[in-house]
Design a protein around this motif. Structure first.
Motif, short mmCIF file in Angstrom:
data_model
loop_
_atom_site.label_atom_id
_atom_site.label_comp_id
_atom_site.label_asym_id
_atom_site.label_seq_id
_atom_site.Cartn_x
_atom_site.Cartn_y
_atom_site.Cartn_z
N GLN A 242 3.03 2.43 0.03
CA GLN A 242 2.27 3.00 0.97
C GLN A 242 2.78 5.04 0.53
O GLN A 242 1.70 6.20 1.58
CB GLN A 242 3.14 2.85 2.24
CG GLN A 242 2.84 0.92 2.73
CD GLN A 242 3.47 1.16 2.86
OE1 GLN A 242 3.81 1.19 4.53
NE2 GLN A 242 3.55 -0.85 3.61
N ILE A 243 3.04 5.02 -0.52
CA ILE A 243 3.38 6.68 -0.76
C ILE A 243 2.24 7.04 -1.75
O ILE A 243 2.15 8.36 -1.73
CB ILE A 243 4.86 6.40 -1.17
CG1 ILE A 243 5.64 6.97 -0.27
CG2 ILE A 243 5.23 7.84 -1.39
CD1 ILE A 243 7.09 6.08 -0.72
N SER A 244 2.63 6.17 -2.45
CA SER A 244 1.44 6.94 -3.91
C SER A 244 0.83 5.46 -4.73
O SER A 244 -0.01 6.03 -5.19
CB SER A 244 2.50 7.56 -5.21
OG SER A 244 3.83 5.84 -5.15
N ILE A 245 0.63 4.37 -4.42
CA ILE A 245 0.25 3.38 -4.55
C ILE A 245 0.82 3.25 -6.04
O ILE A 245 1.62 2.06 -5.82
CB ILE A 245 -1.54 3.83 -5.09
CG1 ILE A 245 -1.71 3.80 -3.51
CG2 ILE A 245 -1.90 2.08 -6.07
CD1 ILE A 245 -3.19 4.01 -3.60
N SER A 246 0.55 3.86 -7.39
CA SER A 246 1.51 3.60 -8.80
C SER A 246 1.66 5.21 -9.16
O SER A 246 1.50 6.00 -8.13
CB SER A 246 0.40 3.21 -9.22
OG SER A 246 -0.77 4.43 -9.60
N GLY A 247 2.03 5.05 -10.26
CA GLY A 247 2.39 6.37 -10.61
C GLY A 247 1.89 7.42 -12.16
O GLY A 247 0.69 6.81 -12.02
N SER A 248 2.40 8.55 -12.49
CA SER A 248 1.09 9.19 -12.64
C SER A 248 1.25 8.42 -14.22
O SER A 248 1.31 8.11 -14.96
CB SER A 248 1.47 10.61 -12.93
OG SER A 248 1.23 11.07 -14.45
#
Length: 371
Positions: A242-248
């Motif tokens: 909910q914050i970022s879905i996944s990382g970079s």
């Protein structure tokens, strides 16, 4: 949530301006690395959504060599700060109670405050070597205590915790049905040997760490939390999604390259940080206005101006003089909710010459009698 900016961030060197500081002893990491210094060149990566928990290869590297832990126990986050936010926001509410050590990294205090939960502080004392008193933790527990939160090696003092004390804390929180949060950000730089990853000691234990401090790459914002409970991990993953879905993808690729050379990188770093700690130790021993608790790990310490001595003009004037006359920046005690007779000193970030220059400047500023 009711957010307030933290003094440590408002007054951080990046906000003040690096170019205004000659001797920056306020940083809490080793020297910032670059792609070139790490010998890396980013390939033509596909910039897609990657695995929501974090890449499998990266998660395996994070727990490599740790008995009882699997890559499935790891959630990759946006730095340790992201991990701490996920844990606090998913586990604490106005109806819950937190027991947390102080002084501490500010996020360990301010995010629970923003959530409005009840907080009891276990204040670590200089006189007891900033060691945790288990009886004080036990006495602070309440029926609605949800989390006990500690750091080891400790920020800002650099003091460590014995395996015996950690194991006793794991047993206490297990018995009471309470989560134990262990911020292990500095664990990879431990001078007397690293403790096991705390999450390996119980499924109610949550370990948090990152590549920011011990590896000098805060700019990629790569951290993680480790926990063996599938139900908790499901909640933490839901929060991350909910914050970022996944990382970079780029950040995770860099992290993989660094952790694949972990032993090589850390062995050199620990050797250098031991030498730097000795430079600080020799300075403290020579300066009769200061005292400290010798750090067991990490790259920060927390000296104190001795009782009975007050710099000319008071403490505020001392810090102003230190920065504006001597070009030296340290982290004053109020960053950690303690008097400004204390200051956090980071000995891993500056060059050796800058470290030595900054230490000399502190001694001079303390004794400076001009207005």
């Amino acid at each position: 949530m009711k957010y307030n900016r933290m003094p440590i961030e408002i007054e951080s060197p990046e906000e003040y301006g690096y170019e205004k500081i000659k001797y920056n002893l306020s940083e809490s990491s080793i020297t910032d690395q670059s792609l070139a210094s790490l010998g890396l060149q980013v390939p033509d990566l596909k910039l897609l959504y990657n695995e929501h928990q974090g890449g499998t290869a990266l998660r395996k590297l994070i727990v490599q060599g740790s008995e009882g832990l699997s890559y499935k126990d790891v959630l990759v986050t946006t730095g340790a700060a992201g991990a701490l936010f996920i844990i606090a926001s998913s586990q604490l509410s106005v109806n819950d109670h937190l027991v947390v050590v102080r002084p501490n990294y500010a996020t360990n205090l301010e995010t629970p405050r923003a959530l409005g939960c009840e907080i009891s502080f276990i204040d670590l004392a200089f006189e007891s070597g900033f060691q945790l008193d288990l009886s004080a933790v036990k006495a602070a527990l309440k029926p609605n205590t949800k989390i006990v939160s500690i750091t080891t090696p400790h920020n800002p003092t650099g003091t460590g915790m014995s395996l015996e004390t950690l194991s006793a804390l794991v047993a206490l929180t297990k018995e009471k049905g309470i989560l134990l949060l262990v911020d292990e950000t500095y664990a990879d730089i431990s001078y007397e040997g690293r403790l096991p990853i705390a999450a390996s000691l119980g499924d109610h234990v949550i370990s948090v760490s990152s590549l920011s401090k011990s590896y000098g790459i805060p700019g990629i914002r790569l951290g993680w939390l480790i926990n063996r409970s599938p139900s908790l991990q499901e909640i933490f993953l839901a929060a991350k999604e909910q914050i970022s879905i996944s990382g970079s993808v780029v950040d995770e690729w860099i992290a993989e390259q660094v952790l694949s050379r972990k032993e090589e990188i850390l062995s050199a770093t620990i050797r250098e940080m031991k030498d730097r700690r000795e430079i600080v130790a020799a300075w403290i021993e020579k300066d009769d206005l200061l005292e400290w608790v010798r750090p067991d790990g990490g790259i920060v310490c927390f000296p104190r101006i001795k009782n009975g001595f007050e710099p000319v003009g008071g403490l505020e004037a001392f810090y102003h003089r230190l920065l504006h006359r001597y070009g030296t920046y340290v982290g004053p005690g109020h960053w950690f909710e303690l008097p400004d007779t204390f200051f956090r000193l980071g000995y891993g970030w500056p060059t050796i010459e800058e470290l030595e220059g900054g230490l000399q400047a502190i001694s001079q500023a303390l004794r400076d009698t001009s207005a």
